[in-house]
Design an enzyme around this catalytic site. Sequence first.
Site, PDB file in Angstrom:
ATOM      1  N   SER A 119       0.879  -1.234  -0.198  1.00  0.00           N
ATOM      2  CA  SER A 119       0.025   0.121  -0.059  1.00  0.00           C
ATOM      3  C   SER A 119       0.907   1.210  -0.084  1.00  0.00           C
ATOM      4  O   SER A 119       0.283   2.268  -0.389  1.00  0.00           O
ATOM      5  CB  SER A 119      -1.055   0.019   1.206  1.00  0.00           C
ATOM      6  OG  SER A 119      -0.724  -0.900   2.113  1.00  0.00           O
ATOM      7  N   HIS A 140      -3.380  -3.831  -5.319  1.00  0.00           N
ATOM      8  CA  HIS A 140      -3.591  -3.275  -4.017  1.00  0.00           C
ATOM      9  C   HIS A 140      -5.054  -3.554  -3.614  1.00  0.00           C
ATOM     10  O   HIS A 140      -5.953  -2.753  -3.984  1.00  0.00           O
ATOM     11  CB  HIS A 140      -3.312  -1.886  -3.876  1.00  0.00           C
ATOM     12  CG  HIS A 140      -3.523  -1.287  -2.603  1.00  0.00           C
ATOM     13  ND1 HIS A 140      -3.645   0.052  -2.291  1.00  0.00           N
ATOM     14  CD2 HIS A 140      -2.967  -1.857  -1.229  1.00  0.00           C
ATOM     15  CE1 HIS A 140      -3.777  -0.031  -1.086  1.00  0.00           C
ATOM     16  NE2 HIS A 140      -3.333  -0.766  -0.406  1.00  0.00           N
ATOM     17  N   GLU A 152      -6.739  -1.630  -6.642  1.00  0.00           N
ATOM     18  CA  GLU A 152      -5.992  -1.057  -7.591  1.00  0.00           C
ATOM     19  C   GLU A 152      -5.264  -1.718  -8.469  1.00  0.00           C
ATOM     20  O   GLU A 152      -4.411  -2.501  -7.841  1.00  0.00           O
ATOM     21  CB  GLU A 152      -5.381   0.104  -6.746  1.00  0.00           C
ATOM     22  CG  GLU A 152      -6.456   1.132  -5.994  1.00  0.00           C
ATOM     23  CD  GLU A 152      -5.711   2.009  -4.987  1.00  0.00           C
ATOM     24  OE1 GLU A 152      -6.347   3.174  -4.791  1.00  0.00           O
ATOM     25  OE2 GLU A 152      -4.721   1.825  -4.342  1.00  0.00           O
ATOM     26  N   ASN A 190      -5.994   5.660  -1.225  1.00  0.00           N
ATOM     27  CA  ASN A 190      -5.348   6.478  -0.008  1.00  0.00           C
ATOM     28  C   ASN A 190      -4.830   7.851  -0.364  1.00  0.00           C
ATOM     29  O   ASN A 190      -4.685   8.777   0.797  1.00  0.00           O
ATOM     30  CB  ASN A 190      -4.404   5.448   0.588  1.00  0.00           C
ATOM     31  CG  ASN A 190      -4.520   4.259   1.094  1.00  0.00           C
ATOM     32  OD1 ASN A 190      -5.914   4.216   1.671  1.00  0.00           O
ATOM     33  ND2 ASN A 190      -3.502   3.240   1.254  1.00  0.00           N
TER      34      ASN A 190
HETATM   35  N1  LIG Z   1      -3.339  -4.844   6.620  1.00  0.00           N
HETATM   36  C1  LIG Z   1      -4.076  -3.875   5.804  1.00  0.00           C
HETATM   37  O1  LIG Z   1      -4.935  -3.332   6.067  1.00  0.00           O
HETATM   38  C2  LIG Z   1      -3.354  -3.991   4.317  1.00  0.00           C
HETATM   39  C3  LIG Z   1      -4.333  -3.181   3.242  1.00  0.00           C
HETATM   40  C4  LIG Z   1      -3.572  -3.228   2.091  1.00  0.00           C
HETATM   41  C5  LIG Z   1      -2.475  -3.650   1.933  1.00  0.00           C
HETATM   42  N2  LIG Z   1      -1.667  -4.107   2.893  1.00  0.00           N
HETATM   43  C6  LIG Z   1      -0.266  -4.776   2.482  1.00  0.00           C
HETATM   44  O2  LIG Z   1      -0.416  -6.108   2.329  1.00  0.00           O
HETATM   45  C7  LIG Z   1       0.744  -6.884   2.891  1.00  0.00           C
HETATM   46  C8  LIG Z   1       0.577  -7.646   4.020  1.00  0.00           C
HETATM   47  O3  LIG Z   1      -0.319  -6.868   5.051  1.00  0.00           O
HETATM   48  P1  LIG Z   1      -0.689  -7.955   6.150  1.00  0.00           P
HETATM   49  O4  LIG Z   1      -1.687  -7.030   7.039  1.00  0.00           O
HETATM   50  O5  LIG Z   1      -1.634  -9.053   5.521  1.00  0.00           O
HETATM   51  O6  LIG Z   1       0.495  -8.530   6.937  1.00  0.00           O
HETATM   52  P2  LIG Z   1       0.601  -9.497   7.944  1.00  0.00           P
HETATM   53  O7  LIG Z   1       1.573  -9.145   8.820  1.00  0.00           O
HETATM   54  O8  LIG Z   1      -0.706  -9.967   8.368  1.00  0.00           O
HETATM   55  O9  LIG Z   1       0.948 -10.918   7.009  1.00  0.00           O
HETATM   56  C9  LIG Z   1       2.210 -10.939   6.596  1.00  0.00           C
HETATM   57  C10 LIG Z   1       2.638 -12.440   6.185  1.00  0.00           C
HETATM   58  O10 LIG Z   1       3.695 -12.440   5.441  1.00  0.00           O
HETATM   59  C11 LIG Z   1       4.643 -13.396   5.883  1.00  0.00           C
HETATM   60  N3  LIG Z   1       5.861 -13.127   5.444  1.00  0.00           N
HETATM   61  C12 LIG Z   1       6.729 -12.377   5.801  1.00  0.00           C
HETATM   62  N4  LIG Z   1       7.852 -12.165   5.042  1.00  0.00           N
HETATM   63  C13 LIG Z   1       7.680 -12.966   4.179  1.00  0.00           C
HETATM   64  C14 LIG Z   1       8.602 -13.617   3.099  1.00  0.00           C
HETATM   65  N5  LIG Z   1       9.566 -13.202   2.961  1.00  0.00           N
HETATM   66  N6  LIG Z   1       8.198 -14.693   2.476  1.00  0.00           N
HETATM   67  C15 LIG Z   1       6.917 -15.114   2.666  1.00  0.00           C
HETATM   68  N7  LIG Z   1       6.110 -14.839   3.658  1.00  0.00           N
HETATM   69  C16 LIG Z   1       6.406 -13.768   4.437  1.00  0.00           C
HETATM   70  C17 LIG Z   1       4.484 -13.346   7.417  1.00  0.00           C
HETATM   71  O11 LIG Z   1       4.927 -14.597   8.063  1.00  0.00           O
HETATM   72  C18 LIG Z   1       3.030 -13.073   7.450  1.00  0.00           C
HETATM   73  O12 LIG Z   1       2.230 -14.291   7.552  1.00  0.00           O
HETATM   74  C19 LIG Z   1       1.650  -5.700   3.308  1.00  0.00           C
HETATM   75  O13 LIG Z   1       2.538  -5.400   2.139  1.00  0.00           O
HETATM   76  C20 LIG Z   1       0.561  -4.473   3.595  1.00  0.00           C
HETATM   77  O14 LIG Z   1       1.339  -3.287   3.298  1.00  0.00           O
HETATM   78  C21 LIG Z   1      -2.101  -4.267   4.195  1.00  0.00           C
END
Ligand SMILES: NC(=O)c1ccc[n+]([C@@H]2O[C@H](COP(=O)([O-])OP(=O)(O)OC[C@H]3O[C@@H](n4cnc5c(N)ncnc54)[C@H](O)[C@@H]3O)[C@@H](O)[C@H]2O)c1
Length: 508
Positions: A119, A140, A152, A190
């Site tokens: 994001s 996204h 997106e 955003n």
């Molecule tokens: N949480 C939100 O509201 C939101 C919204 C839009 C986008 N995002 C984006 O989505 C992505 C994930 O966010 P999230 O909230 O689901 O995070 P999260 O922390 O819930 O999950 C991330 C997962 O990725 C795994 N991980 C970390 N490094 C890794 C690697 N090198 N290889 C494989 N797995 C790996 C972790 O073990 C974890 O299970 C981020 O880029 C975040 O910016 C999040």
Amino acid sequence: MSIEKMALVGTGVMGMGIAQIAAQAGLEVRLFDVQQGAAQAGLDKLKKTLEKLVAKGKITQADYDNTIARFVVLDNIEQIAGVDLVVEAIIENLEIKQKLFKQLEQIVSEQTILVSNTSSLVVTEIAASCQHKSRIAGFHFFNPVPLMKIVEVVKGLFTSDEVVDELLKLAERMGHFGVKTKDTPGFLVNHAGRAFGTESLKILGEGVATVSEMDRILREAAGFKMGPFELYDLTGLDVSHRVMESIFNQYYQEDRYRPNTLTRLMLSANTVGKKVGEGFYKYDQDTRLNQEPPQLVPQVSEFKPVWIAADYESDAEILKQYVLSQGVVLDNAETPAADSLIILATYGEDTTTASQRLNVDAKRAVNIDMLTDFNKHRVLMPSIVTEQVYVDQAHALFAANDHGVSVIEESVGFVCQRVVPMIINLACDIAQQGIATASDIDKAVRLGLGYPYGPITWGNVLGPDRILLILDRIYAITGDQRYRPSPWLQRRAKLKVDLLHSVNKVSA
Ligand SMILES: NC(=O)c1ccc[n+]([C@@H]2O[C@H](COP(=O)([O-])OP(=O)(O)OC[C@H]3O[C@@H](n4cnc5c(N)ncnc54)[C@H](O)[C@@H]3O)[C@@H](O)[C@H]2O)c1
């Protein structure tokens, strides 16, 4: 090409949401997470969620069985070989994502599309050190993915049109609106969401109204589902303040996105919102402990005649009819009589400036915000010298029949006149920069932010000339760059054309 096999890397909140809608759309979904057992745990959790949907009758047992059968849990990343698409939803860290993408390229074929759910990072930067950059894009999604029906599709500098088209088709197949955006800070949603919160914080910081009153005004008068401070408390300032700073800095300190020192302070104090029991409000579970009740309406037995001046004749007419309907005498003279209550309905200025411009006595002047529907919540703004008897009379008059009224301190443009035009102006700027088309901006903001209107259409509904007048005046009075009207808005307001009006040639 049709995308049938997908791998999901990073099975956290977002990853599993994306995996769910992909499997429900019929794709085979392979799950991989670096943390051992995380992918299986993610799938087990999803099974429970889907079981509940079966119990509620939202999906059938057959839907459940078919969806779950499409998942494969991997214990080795090499097993993603052979998929058409890899969706990355790992930790938000550029170096780690770059490393993963390079690793992915070693496993999958040249044709496999690679997308990131980032994001806040630059998609082009994630792709920069890869070999086949044209197949890399941003995809996204928003949280919770199955309910937020928008994604997106971010076209990085290298991304091919074919890849964008494939992703837009896939989004539709997943039941989501795929919106094509440029690879710019905050992408579209955003970015468009910056005005609501930052302008509300600025108004709060100027002491115009309390937290409760501002939330009330923006909910009841402007029609937002949640006031800005309720929303900050729900999201958490640990997320929101950082997003504010990140977009501001990525745009090289552009004033339109300027964050606020108050949320910085609250972040330091860890009063970040509901999850810690205190943010703008204090909480006991779901109850707000310090929410103020609506302002008390003063008892007024005798009403002085009312003299009205408005920027727009249509506003003056509504107000005159209303005053008469309340059995109060109208002062129709050219200048107000010595003791008449002076009601102003002006745009983009405070009551002091309005009184001086119209050459009326500021001690008897109360300005009313006519930007939003007069039949909804009403907002009154006395000048700093308006005598209490006149404030009370205006308050009682407009609160008749239990109508909601807020009396605020002087503000260059009330509350709604600042927040709503800032949202519209920012959306016009996004259209001007070609980050997305005007109609896509409207649809994406409605789906992503839940505003009552798409921001460009909202500008049309309220009148581009009014929005321009407000911004021109606020900018002239404050000298603050954040209020400068977008050229997109200026041209369309001056030519009296629809704000959705695009040009065929280049962006104008
Ligand atoms: N949480 C939100 O509201 C939101 C919204 C839009 C986008 N995002 C984006 O989505 C992505 C994930 O966010 P999230 O909230 O689901 O995070 P999260 O922390 O819930 O999950 C991330 C997962 O990725 C795994 N991980 C970390 N490094 C890794 C690697 N090198 N290889 C494989 N797995 C790996 C972790 O073990 C974890 O299970 C981020 O880029 C975040 O910016 C999040």
